[in-house]
Design a protein around this motif. Sequence first.
Motif, short mmCIF file in Angstrom:
data_model
loop_
_atom_site.label_atom_id
_atom_site.label_comp_id
_atom_site.label_asym_id
_atom_site.label_seq_id
_atom_site.Cartn_x
_atom_site.Cartn_y
_atom_site.Cartn_z
N VAL A 211 0.82 -1.20 0.00
CA VAL A 211 0.00 0.00 0.00
C VAL A 211 0.86 1.26 0.00
CG1 VAL A 211 -1.79 1.28 1.27
CG2 VAL A 211 -1.85 -1.23 1.21
N LEU A 212 1.97 1.24 0.74
CA LEU A 212 2.70 2.48 0.99
C LEU A 212 4.05 2.58 0.29
CD1 LEU A 212 1.97 2.68 4.84
CD2 LEU A 212 0.86 3.98 3.02
N ALA A 213 4.67 1.46 -0.08
CA ALA A 213 6.00 1.50 -0.70
C ALA A 213 6.16 0.34 -1.67
CB ALA A 213 7.08 1.44 0.39
N PRO A 214 5.42 0.36 -2.79
CA PRO A 214 5.38 -0.81 -3.68
C PRO A 214 6.73 -1.21 -4.29
CG PRO A 214 3.58 0.71 -4.16
CD PRO A 214 4.50 1.42 -3.22
N LEU A 378 -9.69 -10.23 -1.68
CA LEU A 378 -9.48 -8.86 -1.21
C LEU A 378 -8.09 -8.37 -1.58
CD1 LEU A 378 -10.63 -6.46 0.45
CD2 LEU A 378 -9.55 -7.50 2.45
N LEU A 379 -7.10 -9.24 -1.42
CA LEU A 379 -5.73 -8.88 -1.78
C LEU A 379 -5.62 -8.58 -3.27
CD1 LEU A 379 -2.91 -8.62 -0.57
CD2 LEU A 379 -2.58 -11.07 -0.97
N ASP A 380 -6.33 -9.36 -4.08
CA ASP A 380 -6.34 -9.14 -5.52
C ASP A 380 -6.90 -7.75 -5.85
OD1 ASP A 380 -5.93 -9.82 -8.15
OD2 ASP A 380 -7.16 -11.61 -8.11
N LEU A 381 -8.00 -7.40 -5.20
CA LEU A 381 -8.57 -6.06 -5.38
C LEU A 381 -7.61 -4.98 -4.91
CD1 LEU A 381 -12.32 -6.44 -4.33
CD2 LEU A 381 -11.47 -5.70 -6.56
N GLN A 382 -6.95 -5.23 -3.78
CA GLN A 382 -6.04 -4.24 -3.21
C GLN A 382 -4.88 -3.95 -4.15
OE1 GLN A 382 -6.21 -2.52 0.05
NE2 GLN A 382 -4.85 -1.36 -1.27
N LEU A 383 -4.39 -4.98 -4.83
CA LEU A 383 -3.26 -4.78 -5.74
C LEU A 383 -3.62 -3.87 -6.90
CD1 LEU A 383 -1.70 -8.36 -5.94
CD2 LEU A 383 -0.99 -6.42 -4.53
N ALA A 385 -5.78 -1.33 -6.55
CA ALA A 385 -6.19 -0.03 -6.01
C ALA A 385 -5.07 0.99 -6.16
CB ALA A 385 -6.57 -0.17 -4.54
N PRO A 386 -5.41 2.28 -6.23
CA PRO A 386 -4.38 3.32 -6.29
C PRO A 386 -3.47 3.27 -5.07
CG PRO A 386 -6.55 4.23 -6.80
CD PRO A 386 -6.78 2.85 -6.28
N ARG A 387 -2.25 3.72 -5.24
CA ARG A 387 -1.29 3.71 -4.14
C ARG A 387 -1.82 4.53 -2.97
NH1 ARG A 387 5.16 5.35 -4.35
NH2 ARG A 387 5.55 5.19 -2.10
N GLY A 388 -1.70 3.97 -1.78
CA GLY A 388 -2.14 4.64 -0.56
C GLY A 388 -3.59 4.39 -0.20
N LEU A 390 -6.44 1.94 0.96
CA LEU A 390 -6.61 0.66 1.64
C LEU A 390 -8.06 0.23 1.57
CD1 LEU A 390 -5.39 -1.60 3.42
CD2 LEU A 390 -6.05 -0.22 5.41
N LEU A 391 -8.30 -0.94 1.01
CA LEU A 391 -9.64 -1.51 0.96
C LEU A 391 -9.82 -2.39 2.20
CD1 LEU A 391 -9.77 -2.50 -2.82
CD2 LEU A 391 -10.56 -0.39 -1.74
N ARG A 392 -10.79 -2.03 3.02
CA ARG A 392 -10.93 -2.69 4.32
C ARG A 392 -12.00 -3.78 4.29
NH1 ARG A 392 -8.60 0.09 8.68
NH2 ARG A 392 -8.03 2.26 8.31
N LEU A 393 -11.62 -4.94 4.82
CA LEU A 393 -12.57 -6.00 5.13
C LEU A 393 -11.87 -6.93 6.11
CD1 LEU A 393 -15.28 -7.51 4.61
CD2 LEU A 393 -14.06 -8.83 2.87
N GLN A 394 -12.54 -7.19 7.23
CA GLN A 394 -11.99 -8.12 8.21
C GLN A 394 -12.67 -9.47 8.02
OE1 GLN A 394 -9.54 -7.92 10.21
NE2 GLN A 394 -9.08 -5.73 10.35
#
Length: 416
Positions: A211-214, A378-383, A385-388, A390-394
Amino acid sequence: MLDADEPLWDVLEEHLDEAEFLWGQWEQSLVAPNYTLEEVETIVEPRLHAHLDGLVIGGAAAAERLLVPALESDESTRVSAAASALLLGPLESALDTLFTVLQDLPEQRPALVRAFACSDRADLVPRLQACLADVDEAIVAAAAEALLLRDESVSEALSVLLASDDPSLRSLGLRALAGEASGAAHVRAIHAGLADDDPGVVDAAIAAGLVLAPAPTWTRVRARAEEPDGDLALLLLALRGQTGDHAAVAALLADPSRRPAAIHALGHVGAPEWVDACLEWLDDATAGPLVGEMMQALTGVALDDEGLTLAVEDESLEHTPEDDLPRPDPLPTMQWWLRRRGQYEDGQRYLHGRPRIRAEIFLKGLVAGPMRRRAALLLDLQLAAPRGVLLRLQPRAAAARQREQLAELRRALGLG
């Protein structure tokens, strides 16, 4: 003569025993391949809640006689169930009692943290936040873990966690970074974590770095995937799918010790050529169910319903999510796949028979797909997503909370 106001202790004890058992069943269902969110919500959770409610009805007397002593149990599920009932109940000293146990009985902390993470009690968060200033690092870590699972800020404790000599605390601090407003200010901590000697710290740094330093993170991911316990990195390479990524994952199919992780990772790609590459292990006791899972995810078929499975006894000493995967009958399953292979195009990713070309397909998988596969979706969606962002789901939260987060996720993805 019985006192009319005296609780029915045998009934209450049964409620506690059942709550202990069902807490464990609930935890398993949250990562199971044979449960969906709706099934967890309508089958598992109501039974657990019924017994927790039964303990609450017992009032303060039941809390003091049954629930407080249960906090010292050797069974973590009993501790979590008892703590949850106390948080729901009328005992005025419940919070004080729970935080005393948190302070005095280190071995009970993980079970208490789990109960804290799952409670909706309004006055719990301030008590947890107050613990972030505790002089005991272990108490800070327990409170931070519970808050992190609730998606609450732990910014007050970040410096303590990231600077700790304890790898588990550094891991916790790194895991928190992506969700913190000040997370981008701690990029150096991510860089340090990527170079750490502890594998858990490295994986936590990878999670934050995505998310923060790809850039430095992906360099480390490629190397981490080659390590014996680099399963997260292997999955990430499979999901990213840039030049050479899939080949690097597929190369590990030749290594029996890494083969299950490689099949699992390639199964999340959803491309038919990787099913082809794994067919030879359909008759393997460990790899076969993973190949079957790959087919089910790609096509949407239920192997059991198609009569493509073998009946096997679970002889494992410790139950894992993989134990709930159906065991494919090798020859009929291979024949079934070959008859349908022409429906799927090489290089195209599929989920439940549909091309993965829109975020809506991923979201449908999160809502209605197997619980075991949702974290990777969720990880697939997160990859993507724009940098910074965070897509949240617990995925281990209660179903009602997950429903709320899924609605927020839908809005974040622009799906209304």
